[in-house]
Motif scaffolding. Structure first.
Motif, PDB file in Angstrom:
ATOM      1  N   CYS A  64      62.530  22.355  35.307  1.00  0.00           N
ATOM      2  CA  CYS A  64      62.946  21.102  35.964  1.00  0.00           C
ATOM      3  C   CYS A  64      63.695  21.401  37.260  1.00  0.00           C
ATOM      4  O   CYS A  64      63.500  20.728  38.270  1.00  0.00           O
ATOM      5  N   LEU A  65      64.550  22.417  37.221  1.00  0.00           N
ATOM      6  CA  LEU A  65      65.327  22.791  38.405  1.00  0.00           C
ATOM      7  C   LEU A  65      64.403  23.221  39.543  1.00  0.00           C
ATOM      8  O   LEU A  65      64.573  22.806  40.695  1.00  0.00           O
ATOM      9  N   ASN A  66      63.394  24.028  39.215  1.00  0.00           N
ATOM     10  CA  ASN A  66      62.444  24.479  40.239  1.00  0.00           C
ATOM     11  C   ASN A  66      61.644  23.310  40.797  1.00  0.00           C
ATOM     12  O   ASN A  66      61.340  23.264  41.995  1.00  0.00           O
ATOM     13  N   ARG A  67      61.315  22.359  39.919  1.00  0.00           N
ATOM     14  CA  ARG A  67      60.581  21.170  40.366  1.00  0.00           C
ATOM     15  C   ARG A  67      61.429  20.372  41.354  1.00  0.00           C
ATOM     16  O   ARG A  67      60.951  19.917  42.390  1.00  0.00           O
ATOM     17  N   ILE A  68      62.714  20.221  41.036  1.00  0.00           N
ATOM     18  CA  ILE A  68      63.633  19.470  41.907  1.00  0.00           C
ATOM     19  C   ILE A  68      63.795  20.175  43.246  1.00  0.00           C
ATOM     20  O   ILE A  68      63.820  19.539  44.305  1.00  0.00           O
ATOM     21  N   LYS A  69      63.929  21.509  43.217  1.00  0.00           N
ATOM     22  CA  LYS A  69      64.052  22.276  44.462  1.00  0.00           C
ATOM     23  C   LYS A  69      62.815  22.082  45.337  1.00  0.00           C
ATOM     24  O   LYS A  69      62.914  21.953  46.564  1.00  0.00           O
ATOM     25  N   GLY A  70      61.648  22.073  44.693  1.00  0.00           N
ATOM     26  CA  GLY A  70      60.417  21.871  45.449  1.00  0.00           C
ATOM     27  C   GLY A  70      60.355  20.493  46.079  1.00  0.00           C
ATOM     28  O   GLY A  70      59.955  20.338  47.231  1.00  0.00           O
ATOM     29  N   ILE A  71      60.799  19.488  45.340  1.00  0.00           N
ATOM     30  CA  ILE A  71      60.794  18.115  45.851  1.00  0.00           C
ATOM     31  C   ILE A  71      61.746  17.982  47.026  1.00  0.00           C
ATOM     32  O   ILE A  71      61.471  17.291  48.001  1.00  0.00           O
ATOM     33  N   SER A  72      62.885  18.677  46.951  1.00  0.00           N
ATOM     34  CA  SER A  72      63.900  18.555  48.005  1.00  0.00           C
ATOM     35  C   SER A  72      63.413  19.074  49.353  1.00  0.00           C
ATOM     36  O   SER A  72      63.966  18.735  50.394  1.00  0.00           O
ATOM     37  N   SER A  73      62.367  19.894  49.347  1.00  0.00           N
ATOM     38  CA  SER A  73      61.860  20.462  50.602  1.00  0.00           C
ATOM     39  C   SER A  73      60.819  19.571  51.265  1.00  0.00           C
ATOM     40  O   SER A  73      60.379  19.855  52.374  1.00  0.00           O
ATOM     41  N   LEU A  74      60.442  18.478  50.591  1.00  0.00           N
ATOM     42  CA  LEU A  74      59.399  17.603  51.113  1.00  0.00           C
ATOM     43  C   LEU A  74      59.980  16.539  52.034  1.00  0.00           C
ATOM     44  O   LEU A  74      61.175  16.292  52.044  1.00  0.00           O
ATOM     45  N   GLY A  75      59.099  15.898  52.795  1.00  0.00           N
ATOM     46  CA  GLY A  75      59.504  14.739  53.572  1.00  0.00           C
ATOM     47  C   GLY A  75      59.794  13.570  52.653  1.00  0.00           C
ATOM     48  O   GLY A  75      59.442  13.599  51.463  1.00  0.00           O
ATOM     49  N   ASP A  76      60.403  12.521  53.199  1.00  0.00           N
ATOM     50  CA  ASP A  76      60.849  11.406  52.369  1.00  0.00           C
ATOM     51  C   ASP A  76      59.718  10.756  51.586  1.00  0.00           C
ATOM     52  O   ASP A  76      59.845  10.493  50.384  1.00  0.00           O
ATOM     53  N   GLU A  77      58.597  10.455  52.247  1.00  0.00           N
ATOM     54  CA  GLU A  77      57.499   9.764  51.571  1.00  0.00           C
ATOM     55  C   GLU A  77      56.928  10.616  50.433  1.00  0.00           C
ATOM     56  O   GLU A  77      56.745  10.149  49.318  1.00  0.00           O
TER      57      GLU A  77
END
Length: 259
Positions: free
Chosen positions: A16-29
């Motif tokens: 879950c932590l790795n998934r969240i880190k990956g999401i944080s690197s994306l643009g807003d949309e």
């Protein structure tokens, strides 16, 4: 060791932590889409765990729950399809997650609820009704979702042409949005010449931001009779446009401000 509030083990928590880190690197949309999917998956994993604990045949009421929830999901999909179809027809603002979530919901129903309905104690007529309704609506879901995604990216590109630029972060935000739109549209073979030109215009506008500020300051200096300061500002502008153009258009020769 911390006190756990969930039933997740170390491996699940790190995942879950790795998934969240990956999401944080994306643009807003893109991040909104992934956050929505992530939350949905967590909620459904809880439901599936409840289901597995109850699969010993002791609770026939669970079959009723499955059928009711399945038909509720189907009705919600119909409603979302109708809303998105209306927004497309009326040329309203469409967000990227709307088309993607519509497709994701259809995929989830097919993967999860179709199989659950088939396991219920209800009649063949009920099972056939659910599957028939779903197959019919699925034929409309994917074309609408595809069109919504295309329009959402087209609208996003259009907005970058007038999006306020305050600083370097604003410039980078525009580049991220354009890169995301370009990658999606090209990968699906739907990047039109008109959109390609608008992307070019938006990138040029962003690349010129810092240099134009210096050139504006140079004009003020000339008006104030300080030509030496004006020349210095023009040289700085030339350096800035060279730097920023190489980011916007790698390998391309930047405009020459000395001519």
């Amino acid at each position: 060791m911390f006190k756990r509030l969930s039933n997740f083990d170390d491996g699940q928590l790190r995942s879950c932590l790795n998934r969240i880190k990956g999401i944080s690197s994306l643009g807003d949309e893109a991040a909104l889409i992934e956050v929505d999917k992530f939350i949905y998956e967590i909620l459904q994993s809880g439901l599936m765990a409840f289901d597995d604990d109850s699969d010993d045949g002791s609770d026939d009421n669970l079959d009723i729950v499955h059928q009711e929830m399945g038909f509720e999901e189907l009705e919600l999909l119909k409603e979302n399809l109708a809303v998105l179809s209306r927004k497309i027809a009326c040329k309203e603002r469409i967000h990227l997650f709307e088309g993607q979530n519509l497709r994701y919901s259809a995929d989830y129903i097919e993967k999860t609820w179709c199989s659950k309905i088939a396991r219920t104690i209800y009649t063949r007529i009920d099972q056939t009704q659910f599957n028939t309704e779903f197959e019919e609506i699925k034929k409309r879901v994917y074309p609408v979702a595809d069109e919504a995604e295309f329009l959402a990216y087209a609208q996003l590109i259009e907005e970058t042409q007038s999006q306020a630029i305050f600083n370097t972060s604003s410039v980078q935000s525009i580049y991220r949005q354009l890169n995301e739109a370009t990658a999606h549209l090209e990968s699906h073979g739907i990047l039109t010449d008109d959109l390609r030109q608008k992307i070019r215009q938006s990138r040029e506008r962003a690349a010129w931001h810092r240099a134009k500020k210096k050139l504006s300051e140079a004009e003020v200096a000339i008006a104030g009779g300080t030509s030496a300061k004006a020349e210095k500002l023009k040289r700085e502008a030339a350096v800035l446009i060279a730097q920023d153009w190489s980011v916007a258009f790698p390998g391309e020769t930047p405009p020459d401000l000395q001519t």
